[in-house]
Design an enzyme around this catalytic site. Structure first.
Site, PDB file in Angstrom:
ATOM      1  N   HIS A 156      -2.816  -5.249   4.361  1.00  0.00           N
ATOM      2  CA  HIS A 156      -3.035  -5.622   5.766  1.00  0.00           C
ATOM      3  C   HIS A 156      -3.077  -4.436   6.725  1.00  0.00           C
ATOM      4  O   HIS A 156      -3.211  -4.607   7.939  1.00  0.00           O
ATOM      5  CB  HIS A 156      -1.914  -6.602   6.174  1.00  0.00           C
TER       6      HIS A 156
ATOM      7  N   LYS B 191      -4.473  -1.309   8.890  1.00  0.00           N
ATOM      8  CA  LYS B 191      -5.715  -1.099   9.637  1.00  0.00           C
ATOM      9  C   LYS B 191      -5.636   0.299  10.209  1.00  0.00           C
ATOM     10  O   LYS B 191      -5.397   0.477  11.405  1.00  0.00           O
ATOM     11  CB  LYS B 191      -5.848  -2.081  10.804  1.00  0.00           C
TER      12      LYS B 191
ATOM     13  N   ASP C  95      -9.733  13.990   8.797  1.00  0.00           N
ATOM     14  CA  ASP C  95      -9.402  15.384   8.447  1.00  0.00           C
ATOM     15  C   ASP C  95      -7.901  15.610   8.255  1.00  0.00           C
ATOM     16  O   ASP C  95      -7.418  16.715   8.556  1.00  0.00           O
ATOM     17  CB  ASP C  95      -9.942  16.346   9.531  1.00  0.00           C
TER      18      ASP C  95
END
Lengths: 171, 171
Positions: B110, B112, B117
């Site tokens: 779940h 996100k 870099d």
């Protein structure tokens, strides 16, 4: 985190100073992601602002009710579509006298953050559901930098006013 | 944010230095939450690590493919149940040669978040879907503090290894 028992934590917060009786349940009660979250919530002394897409975890609801009974000003913003779902704790919070406001849009009120005493921001991917806590991969950031806290506190105040029942258009 | 056009942004990133032809579509192309997110993604020079519950926004998928073509090392971790949903961009990324790994649990992957870099963390409540971007109340934190970036980078590396296809148990 794995299923765990936070009865001792809640009992201690309800009656500070009283040694908590050990809970007879077989679940572990050590340090877990849930117990760390609950400890931070229970540190609230003045205010707790919750902006939660879904809230169905009974243990977290008990912690929030406990703070309300202790005189902490609790405000809850939630999503209109999810607040009536099976297992939602929103009705229970309202019955306890806690102020809850919700969106009236077709989109989701998808935030998942809490602000303790306008000082500590708790945010991330975690919805306050038992599935999320026990079964999902989730992240929760705990941040005290004023810059981040202010951005979320400002958003909370904006949403709180926008979702004032006086503005409802569906009556 | 409101629906918007990011063609000029993508064209400029595809051919730096070439003045982008104005897009003939009627959507606004000014500064929006989506354009700010895309700009930060397109700033990647070496690596882009994505850990996304659901990814169905075609514009963000084009930005990610563009980085892959430019030689940026793109790695994607996603949720097994959501990657096959209608509109998912995961198949498209795989076809383009981008490495994707997914969980094999009943719970959701779940998270996100994105790491640019190994230096910039982009995280919050936002799933990379058009509904989330256009219709929901969401938050996205952009953080460069090494302490936060490292915690998420470490989690990414852990998940990346755990979801290595060599570990799949369902064959």
């Amino acid at each position: 985190s794995r299923p765990c028992c936070i009865e001792a934590l809640l009992a201690e917060a309800a009656e500070p100073g009283t040694p908590a009786r050990p809970c007879p349940c077989p679940l572990p009660s050590g340090d877990t992601a849930l117990s760390r979250l609950v400890r931070r919530l229970l540190s609230a002394r003045r205010s707790l602002d919750l902006c939660l897409f879904s809230f169905s975890c009974p243990q977290l609801a008990r912690a929030v009710q406990l703070l309300h009974r202790r005189g902490v000003r609790v405000r809850v913003v939630t999503d209109a579509q999810y607040m009536g779902m099976h297992g939602s704790q929103i009705g229970r919070l309202r019955h306890a006298g806690i102020q809850v406001r919700h969106d009236q849009h077709s989109g989701y009120m998808h935030h998942k953050f809490a602000i303790v005493d306008r000082r500590m921001l708790i945010t991330g991917s975690l919805n306050w559901t038992t599935q999320a806590i026990q079964s999902n991969r989730e992240n929760v950031l705990v941040v005290e930098d004023a810059e981040y806290v202010k951005a979320f506190q400002d958003e909370f105040e904006r949403i709180w006013e926008e979702y004032d029942p006086a503005n409802y258009r569906f009556f």
